[in-house]
Structures are given as C-alpha cells and as structure tokens.
Design a protein around this motif. Structure first.
Motif, PDB file in Angstrom:
ATOM      1  N   ASN A   1       6.559  12.282   1.568  1.00 30.64           N
ATOM      2  CA  ASN A   1       5.813  11.111   1.125  1.00 30.64           C
ATOM      3  C   ASN A   1       6.803   9.962   0.952  1.00 30.64           C
ATOM      4  O   ASN A   1       7.617   9.967   0.029  1.00 30.64           O
ATOM      5  N   ILE A   2       6.739   8.996   1.846  1.00 31.16           N
ATOM      6  CA  ILE A   2       7.643   7.853   1.827  1.00 31.16           C
ATOM      7  C   ILE A   2       6.979   6.721   1.056  1.00 31.16           C
ATOM      8  O   ILE A   2       5.900   6.273   1.412  1.00 31.16           O
ATOM      9  N   LYS A   3       7.657   6.249   0.006  1.00 28.71           N
ATOM     10  CA  LYS A   3       7.079   5.212  -0.842  1.00 28.71           C
ATOM     11  C   LYS A   3       7.560   3.805  -0.511  1.00 28.71           C
ATOM     12  O   LYS A   3       6.905   2.831  -0.857  1.00 28.71           O
ATOM     13  N   ASN A   4       8.714   3.683   0.143  1.00 27.48           N
ATOM     14  CA  ASN A   4       9.247   2.352   0.422  1.00 27.48           C
ATOM     15  C   ASN A   4      10.205   2.402   1.608  1.00 27.48           C
ATOM     16  O   ASN A   4      10.518   3.473   2.129  1.00 27.48           O
ATOM     17  N   ILE A   5      10.676   1.229   2.000  1.00 24.00           N
ATOM     18  CA  ILE A   5      11.542   1.130   3.179  1.00 24.00           C
ATOM     19  C   ILE A   5      12.878   1.829   2.951  1.00 24.00           C
ATOM     20  O   ILE A   5      13.462   2.393   3.871  1.00 24.00           O
ATOM     21  N   ASN A   6      13.373   1.817   1.724  1.00 32.37           N
ATOM     22  CA  ASN A   6      14.628   2.499   1.413  1.00 32.37           C
ATOM     23  C   ASN A   6      14.497   3.998   1.669  1.00 32.37           C
ATOM     24  O   ASN A   6      15.381   4.610   2.274  1.00 32.37           O
TER      25      ASN A   6
ATOM     26  N   ILE B   1      13.346  12.095  -2.988  1.00 30.27           N
ATOM     27  CA  ILE B   1      12.249  11.726  -2.093  1.00 30.27           C
ATOM     28  C   ILE B   1      11.213  12.840  -2.163  1.00 30.27           C
ATOM     29  O   ILE B   1      11.551  14.018  -1.999  1.00 30.27           O
ATOM     30  N   ASP B   2       9.966  12.466  -2.435  1.00 29.76           N
ATOM     31  CA  ASP B   2       8.889  13.446  -2.555  1.00 29.76           C
ATOM     32  C   ASP B   2       8.705  14.190  -1.239  1.00 29.76           C
ATOM     33  O   ASP B   2       8.432  13.569  -0.200  1.00 29.76           O
ATOM     34  N   CYS B   3       8.862  15.508  -1.285  1.00 38.85           N
ATOM     35  CA  CYS B   3       8.657  16.318  -0.086  1.00 38.85           C
ATOM     36  C   CYS B   3       8.331  17.745  -0.509  1.00 38.85           C
ATOM     37  O   CYS B   3       8.593  18.144  -1.639  1.00 38.85           O
TER      38      CYS B   3
ATOM     39  N   GLN C   1       0.836  -1.197   0.000  1.00 39.28           N
ATOM     40  CA  GLN C   1       0.000   0.000   0.000  1.00 39.28           C
ATOM     41  C   GLN C   1       0.874   1.252   0.000  1.00 39.28           C
ATOM     42  O   GLN C   1       1.965   1.272   0.565  1.00 39.28           O
ATOM     43  N   LYS C   2       0.361   2.268  -0.643  1.00 39.09           N
ATOM     44  CA  LYS C   2       1.065   3.547  -0.631  1.00 39.09           C
ATOM     45  C   LYS C   2       0.936   4.160   0.761  1.00 39.09           C
ATOM     46  O   LYS C   2      -0.165   4.336   1.264  1.00 39.09           O
ATOM     47  N   PRO C   3       2.069   4.479   1.390  1.00 37.15           N
ATOM     48  CA  PRO C   3       1.989   5.058   2.737  1.00 37.15           C
ATOM     49  C   PRO C   3       1.402   6.461   2.715  1.00 37.15           C
ATOM     50  O   PRO C   3       1.424   7.142   1.696  1.00 37.15           O
TER      51      PRO C   3
END
Length: 81
Positions: free
Chosen positions: A46-51, A33-35, A6-8
């Motif tokens: 906006n965090i998309k993944n664990i990385n 990184i989207d910010c 899911q998209k966080p």
C-alpha cells in the motif's frame, strides 16, 4: 478532490520471485511501508505517497536489476555527489 491527495490503491507486485519476495517484504517493513505477503501469494503493498513509491522502486531494483545495471546506477550516484 485533487488526485494526488487520494489514497492510492494497493498494488500487487507480480514480478518478484518467490525467493526475493520475502527479502523485499522485510526491507519494506524496515522502511515502514505497509505491505503483506502470504505463502504462494503475491506481495501486496500500500503506497501512500511519492516517497514510498520511490522507496519501493529502489528496493525492487535491488532484486530485479542485473549486476551491470546496479554498477551503472552506483556510478551515476557517485557522479552526482
């Protein structure tokens, strides 16, 4: 649906000082990184993944940790490598 797919949600980072906020923002932009950040508003990320979550954690640590913590972190990295 798996919760990891899911998209966080966007998280607000409230504990970054107004001076550091813009430096954090610029570094996150460099990392793609989207910010976004507005004057007198909290930094939004906006965090998309664990990385990206790990990169965010690392960037924040650079600005919130005291010198002793940063030295200890660097020494730990040298021991691992």
């Amino acid at each position: 649906m798996n919760k990891y797919n899911q998209k966080p949600n966007t998280c607000e980072i409230l504990d970054v000082s107004s001076v550091d906020r813009w430096q954090v923002y610029r570094r996150l932009q460099e990392l793609d990184i989207d910010c976004w950040c507005e004057v007198e508003k909290p930094l939004q990320v906006n965090i998309k993944n664990i990385n990206e979550a790990n990169q965010l954690r690392s960037v924040l640590k650079q600005f919130t940790a005291n010198r002793r913590e940063l030295v200890q972190l660097l020494q730990n990295c040298w021991q691992v490598s």
